[in-house]
Write a protein that holds these residues in place. Structure first.
Motif, PDB file in Angstrom:
ATOM      1  N   GLY B   8       7.279  13.746  34.580  1.00  9.82           N
ATOM      2  CA  GLY B   8       7.919  12.435  34.502  1.00  9.82           C
ATOM      3  C   GLY B   8       8.234  11.941  35.899  1.00  9.82           C
ATOM      4  O   GLY B   8       8.751  12.693  36.725  1.00  9.82           O
ATOM      5  N   VAL B   9       7.883  10.693  36.175  1.00  7.53           N
ATOM      6  CA  VAL B   9       8.086  10.129  37.507  1.00  7.53           C
ATOM      7  C   VAL B   9       9.198   9.081  37.456  1.00  7.53           C
ATOM      8  O   VAL B   9       9.095   8.110  36.691  1.00  7.53           O
ATOM      9  CB  VAL B   9       6.785   9.485  38.040  1.00  7.53           C
ATOM     10  N   VAL B  10      10.247   9.277  38.241  1.00 12.03           N
ATOM     11  CA  VAL B  10      11.316   8.286  38.324  1.00 12.03           C
ATOM     12  C   VAL B  10      11.184   7.553  39.655  1.00 12.03           C
ATOM     13  O   VAL B  10      11.340   8.156  40.719  1.00 12.03           O
ATOM     14  CB  VAL B  10      12.709   8.948  38.223  1.00 12.03           C
ATOM     15  N   GLY B  11      10.872   6.269  39.589  1.00 16.16           N
ATOM     16  CA  GLY B  11      10.647   5.484  40.810  1.00 16.16           C
ATOM     17  C   GLY B  11       9.171   5.153  40.960  1.00 16.16           C
ATOM     18  O   GLY B  11       8.375   5.983  41.373  1.00 16.16           O
ATOM     19  N   TRP B  12       8.828   3.895  40.594  1.00 16.92           N
ATOM     20  CA  TRP B  12       7.411   3.480  40.591  1.00 16.92           C
ATOM     21  C   TRP B  12       7.186   2.518  41.748  1.00 16.92           C
ATOM     22  O   TRP B  12       6.653   1.434  41.580  1.00 16.92           O
ATOM     23  CB  TRP B  12       7.092   2.842  39.232  1.00 16.92           C
ATOM     24  N   GLY B  13       7.651   2.908  42.923  1.00 12.52           N
ATOM     25  CA  GLY B  13       7.452   2.093  44.124  1.00 12.52           C
ATOM     26  C   GLY B  13       6.156   2.491  44.816  1.00 12.52           C
ATOM     27  O   GLY B  13       5.192   2.898  44.160  1.00 12.52           O
ATOM     28  N   THR B  14       6.140   2.390  46.141  1.00 16.80           N
ATOM     29  CA  THR B  14       4.917   2.672  46.889  1.00 16.80           C
ATOM     30  C   THR B  14       4.429   4.097  46.645  1.00 16.80           C
ATOM     31  O   THR B  14       3.282   4.317  46.255  1.00 16.80           O
ATOM     32  CB  THR B  14       5.169   2.472  48.401  1.00 16.80           C
ATOM     33  N   ILE B  15       5.300   5.069  46.874  1.00 15.43           N
ATOM     34  CA  ILE B  15       4.896   6.471  46.713  1.00 15.43           C
ATOM     35  C   ILE B  15       4.682   6.789  45.237  1.00 15.43           C
ATOM     36  O   ILE B  15       3.709   7.429  44.846  1.00 15.43           O
ATOM     37  CB  ILE B  15       5.974   7.429  47.272  1.00 15.43           C
ATOM     38  N   TYR B  24      -2.664   9.944  36.757  1.00 11.91           N
ATOM     39  CA  TYR B  24      -3.156   9.254  35.572  1.00 11.91           C
ATOM     40  C   TYR B  24      -4.614   8.847  35.711  1.00 11.91           C
ATOM     41  O   TYR B  24      -5.435   9.077  34.825  1.00 11.91           O
ATOM     42  CB  TYR B  24      -2.289   8.022  35.300  1.00 11.91           C
ATOM     43  N   ARG B  25      -4.945   8.236  36.851  1.00 13.49           N
ATOM     44  CA  ARG B  25      -6.296   7.712  37.003  1.00 13.49           C
ATOM     45  C   ARG B  25      -7.264   8.793  37.468  1.00 13.49           C
ATOM     46  O   ARG B  25      -8.322   8.978  36.896  1.00 13.49           O
ATOM     47  CB  ARG B  25      -6.305   6.542  37.973  1.00 13.49           C
ATOM     48  N   LYS B  35       5.648  10.286  31.519  1.00 13.60           N
ATOM     49  CA  LYS B  35       6.491   9.101  31.479  1.00 13.60           C
ATOM     50  C   LYS B  35       6.811   8.624  32.892  1.00 13.60           C
ATOM     51  O   LYS B  35       6.915   9.414  33.819  1.00 13.60           O
ATOM     52  CB  LYS B  35       7.803   9.419  30.753  1.00 13.60           C
ATOM     53  N   VAL B  36       6.975   7.291  33.004  1.00 10.47           N
ATOM     54  CA  VAL B  36       7.292   6.693  34.296  1.00 10.47           C
ATOM     55  C   VAL B  36       8.510   5.795  34.123  1.00 10.47           C
ATOM     56  O   VAL B  36       8.544   4.970  33.208  1.00 10.47           O
ATOM     57  CB  VAL B  36       6.108   5.857  34.826  1.00 10.47           C
ATOM     58  N   CYS B  37       9.486   5.942  34.999  1.00 12.73           N
ATOM     59  CA  CYS B  37      10.702   5.138  34.917  1.00 12.73           C
ATOM     60  C   CYS B  37      10.871   4.256  36.140  1.00 12.73           C
ATOM     61  O   CYS B  37      10.727   4.724  37.277  1.00 12.73           O
ATOM     62  CB  CYS B  37      11.910   6.074  34.798  1.00 12.73           C
ATOM     63  N   ASP B  38      11.141   2.989  35.902  1.00 14.18           N
ATOM     64  CA  ASP B  38      11.520   2.089  36.992  1.00 14.18           C
ATOM     65  C   ASP B  38      12.315   0.949  36.389  1.00 14.18           C
ATOM     66  O   ASP B  38      12.112   0.597  35.215  1.00 14.18           O
ATOM     67  CB  ASP B  38      10.279   1.558  37.726  1.00 14.18           C
ATOM     68  N   LEU B  47      -2.547  -0.886  37.999  1.00 16.18           N
ATOM     69  CA  LEU B  47      -2.806   0.142  36.995  1.00 16.18           C
ATOM     70  C   LEU B  47      -1.976  -0.204  35.765  1.00 16.18           C
ATOM     71  O   LEU B  47      -0.782  -0.469  35.878  1.00 16.18           O
ATOM     72  CB  LEU B  47      -2.365   1.503  37.548  1.00 16.18           C
ATOM     73  N   THR B  48      -2.598  -0.242  34.602  1.00 13.95           N
ATOM     74  CA  THR B  48      -1.848  -0.528  33.376  1.00 13.95           C
ATOM     75  C   THR B  48      -1.612   0.768  32.624  1.00 13.95           C
ATOM     76  O   THR B  48      -2.555   1.484  32.278  1.00 13.95           O
ATOM     77  CB  THR B  48      -2.628  -1.515  32.489  1.00 13.95           C
ATOM     78  N   LEU B  49      -0.343   1.087  32.395  1.00 17.46           N
ATOM     79  CA  LEU B  49      -0.006   2.294  31.647  1.00 17.46           C
ATOM     80  C   LEU B  49       0.348   1.893  30.214  1.00 17.46           C
ATOM     81  O   LEU B  49       0.882   0.814  29.983  1.00 17.46           O
ATOM     82  CB  LEU B  49       1.195   2.990  32.280  1.00 17.46           C
ATOM     83  N   PRO B  50       0.069   2.768  29.247  1.00 18.00           N
ATOM     84  CA  PRO B  50       0.490   2.513  27.863  1.00 18.00           C
ATOM     85  C   PRO B  50       1.998   2.267  27.849  1.00 18.00           C
ATOM     86  O   PRO B  50       2.751   2.975  28.528  1.00 18.00           O
ATOM     87  CB  PRO B  50       0.163   3.817  27.133  1.00 18.00           C
ATOM     88  N   SER B  51       2.451   1.294  27.068  1.00 18.20           N
ATOM     89  CA  SER B  51       3.864   0.945  27.151  1.00 18.20           C
ATOM     90  C   SER B  51       4.750   2.101  26.700  1.00 18.20           C
ATOM     91  O   SER B  51       5.894   2.228  27.131  1.00 18.20           O
ATOM     92  CB  SER B  51       4.160  -0.325  26.357  1.00 18.20           C
ATOM     93  N   ALA B  52       4.231   2.986  25.864  1.00 17.17           N
ATOM     94  CA  ALA B  52       5.015   4.144  25.431  1.00 17.17           C
ATOM     95  C   ALA B  52       5.341   5.075  26.601  1.00 17.17           C
ATOM     96  O   ALA B  52       6.261   5.890  26.524  1.00 17.17           O
ATOM     97  CB  ALA B  52       4.261   4.915  24.355  1.00 17.17           C
TER      98      ALA B  52
END
Lengths: 421, 421
Positions: B8-15, B24-25, B35-38, B47-52
């Motif tokens: 799980g990634v918290v923080g979807w900024g540059t890094i 993912y890609r 899961k990705v949190c921002d 990049l489009t991630l599934p909304s789930a």
């Protein structure tokens, strides 16, 4: 920490003495020196070992059921190869600094290690890039590919070139000085002709392709034809002359070579002084990193052997080429590169025009020119750097140029490598 | 390879975008992005991630029983600290690039990691020296101590200093250019004042002493008072001006500082251009090695996060400070060092003699002097380098010098660090 592993050292020379010293005198937790083998057991190494620990018969180590890890530090092909293979077949793990053996017979050694499920520590064959090897083998290779490696991997040649650059000495004078100061061996052929760098490049190539297949022939050129004149012109243009091992990866077609090259003076490789080794590598994301390490010496090398021993003792993964999977070497003539050229011509008008006319026909574009007013001699130098050109085209053009009437000596050609960190 | 670990990634900024992209890609064997949190889920990251997979509530990650590893990439102290501690207490391992948190609250984070038997990957807090951290934590610290570390660890300041050096720009101009080119942030205080370097030096100090004890205060000085004039004089003397983090180990008494310094131009640190980071370290055997790495950027940093994730997934050891064991900081005034000094004096005879007389009384010996003939102004510069002198003596002497009648401005003082590779 796991239980203590018993270590046998074959070869009590410079590096061996360092390893023995660290294991026996300093003491490394988890490792115990069990036996040391050398044909010469009488030379003073500044350390007295119990005579029960000494032997001049390597079978006392390779065939000894008490020993867990055999360190081979005698170098050369035989009996080193037999020692390593015997140790592996007798259930032992191995650590070695023997780059010649690994470069020439890596296919035999590595495939045996894989087949038998043993470990071999090879960091010390490669002191100048040990963190790199380490990283490669641990997570680098899994996560990404390397696109380009430029490396200065031979301390002697770098020392000689540094002296030529800093003190304006000729190659012969600089080499003689290096021998007097103990940086170059009495017979420096392997260093000076580029064979030592070739061995290391072969091992690196195996590691980054994860392949122990012998890579075939690639161009290897040493530094003995480097003229101090060219070092001075290069300096004027902002470059240093270095002996560089090159690995360029274009979709699994590898361009590999060992050659003198101009590199930007203000860059990791260009600023590398004395006997240091340096490596610049670019990964598949275009990220460039670099390493500088002492290329040799007792403690730098012994220290890397100890790291391998600790990795083996504690069950960590060690990087080795583990498959026979193939890759291709590219044709050297097809490589696009920038070039440094020094022409020796009669001091008369029109020569530059004749040269540039030939270049034009071969699609070679000129980036910079230095032409000094004539000195005392009747010849002058014209120095040029080109934009990227096909290597074969450059050689074809120079064949024509060298046949021009006013051109009085074969044109000096040195590649330019665009290092970036 | 072990089973697949959910990340799980918290923080979807540059890094974060780089890490998400690689997971993912590209796909990294053994790792699965869960899961990705921002707070901002709408900005286009290419990049489009599934909304789930998306959430703006970090508890969906830290409290999620399906997730094995939490990557914290939001930076700053809170809520980053709570996120890391919650994840650790919920049985997860952590990877982070948050150097500020680790430097300021390392004692809390690292001791919790140790107490709970978890893992934390901190390579990305330290992109510029990741191979070094790696090596330190694996076998370096067991096998040997580090005697000295000189490190350029901030890309922004190095970029600004490179521009001042290469293009003769003032600090303000160079900084503005760096901001326009995206190398420096709108608020560059942390970089320019040396605080970013301080954070990294604190983490490094923790690693080499294996101690999460907060080190106390040490001198931290930025680059905003560096005059392009001094860069030019330094260049004339063969030096480059860099912002250097210093750790010197004298029998467990550590001299630690972040300061601008002159380093030999032809050396790894002196030749470091642009936003690169570089580290030179000397071990207990006197062996000096160096590293150059891009200090920041999406892929260099994301790549180091991936390495940590792979180490965690495959159960390898990760380097962290794991004991509270102590060490001492030395008194900055006691340090013996070489100095660069620039005096601004009236162009009249006898000034140099007055200065050298004061120096003589304070045991300060002069290594080199540059005094140019006076230009258009009535003041001239005298530039000196000293041999090693006690820092406190130099400051005491300069207090006297600055009070001399012909001395018209406070003397500029920059330390000289004798890098060696």
């Amino acid at each position: 920490m796991a239980d203590v592993k018993k270590v046998g050292v074959v070869g009590w020379g410079t590096i061996g003495a360092g390893v023995v010293d660290l294991l026996y005198r300093k003491g490394i937790p988890g490792l115990e020196l069990a036996k040391v083998c050398d044909l010469d057991l009488t030379t003073d190494r500044g350390l007295t070992l119990p005579s029960a620990m000494l032997t001049s018969n390597y079978h006392d180590i390779t065939d000894n059921p008490d020993i867990d890890i055999v360190v081979e530090l005698i170098g050369g092909i035989e009996p080193a190869k037999t020692i390593q293979l015997t140790a592996l077949r007798n259930g032992k793990n191995v650590a070695t600094a023997n780059k010649k053996l690994l470069a020439k017979e890596g296919e035999v050694i590595f495939s045996e290690v894989v087949k038998l499920g043993r470990k071999i520590g090879i960091r010390a064959s490669f002191v100048g890039a040990h963190s790199f090897i380490h990283e490669l083998g641990l997570v680098g290779a899994e996560a990404k590919e390397y696109r380009r490696i430029y490396a200065i991997l031979n301390g002697t040649t770098n020392y000689v070139l540094s002296k030529m650059t800093g003190e304006g000495k000729s190659f012969e004078e600089a080499l003689k000085g290096a021998q007097q100061e103990g940086f170059a061996e009495a017979n420096p052929t392997d260093d000076i002709e580029g064979y030592d760098t070739e061995n290391k490049i072969r091992i690196l190539l195996g590691l980054i392709t994860n392949s122990y297949k012998y890579a075939g022939q690639f161009p290897v050129e040493g530094i003995k034809d480097i003229d101090v004149q060219d070092i001075k012109y290069a300096d004027e243009l902002g470059y240093a002359v270095k002996l560089v091992g090159v690995i360029e990866n274009n979709d699994k077609v590898f361009n590999v070579a060992v050659q003198p090259a101009l590199v930007p003076r203000i860059s990791l490789l260009g600023s590398l002084q004395g006997a240091y080794n340096g490596t610049e590598f670019e990964d598949e994301y275009g990220v460039v990193s670099g390493l500088v390490n002492p290329g040799a010496g007792r403690y730098p090398t012994a220290d890397t052997v100890i790291k391998d021993l600790l990795d083996i003792a504690e069950g960590r993964t060690l990087p080795i080429p583990s498959t026979a999977a193939g890759y291709k070497l590219g044709a050297p003539g097809d490589i696009q590169r920038r070039f440094y050229l020094r022409f020796t011509v009669l001091d008369q008008p029109g020569v530059l025009a004749q040269i540039t006319d030939i270049f034009w026909k071969f699609n070679i574009n000129i980036a910079a020119v230095i032409q000094k007013e004539s000195a005392q001699t009747e010849f002058v130098h014209i120095v040029m750097t080109t934009y990227k050109a096909r290597e074969e085209d450059v050689h074809a053009a120079l064949e024509k140029v060298n046949n021009l009437g006013p051109v009085k000596a074969a044109t000096k050609v040195i590649r330019i490598l665009e290092t970036s960190c």
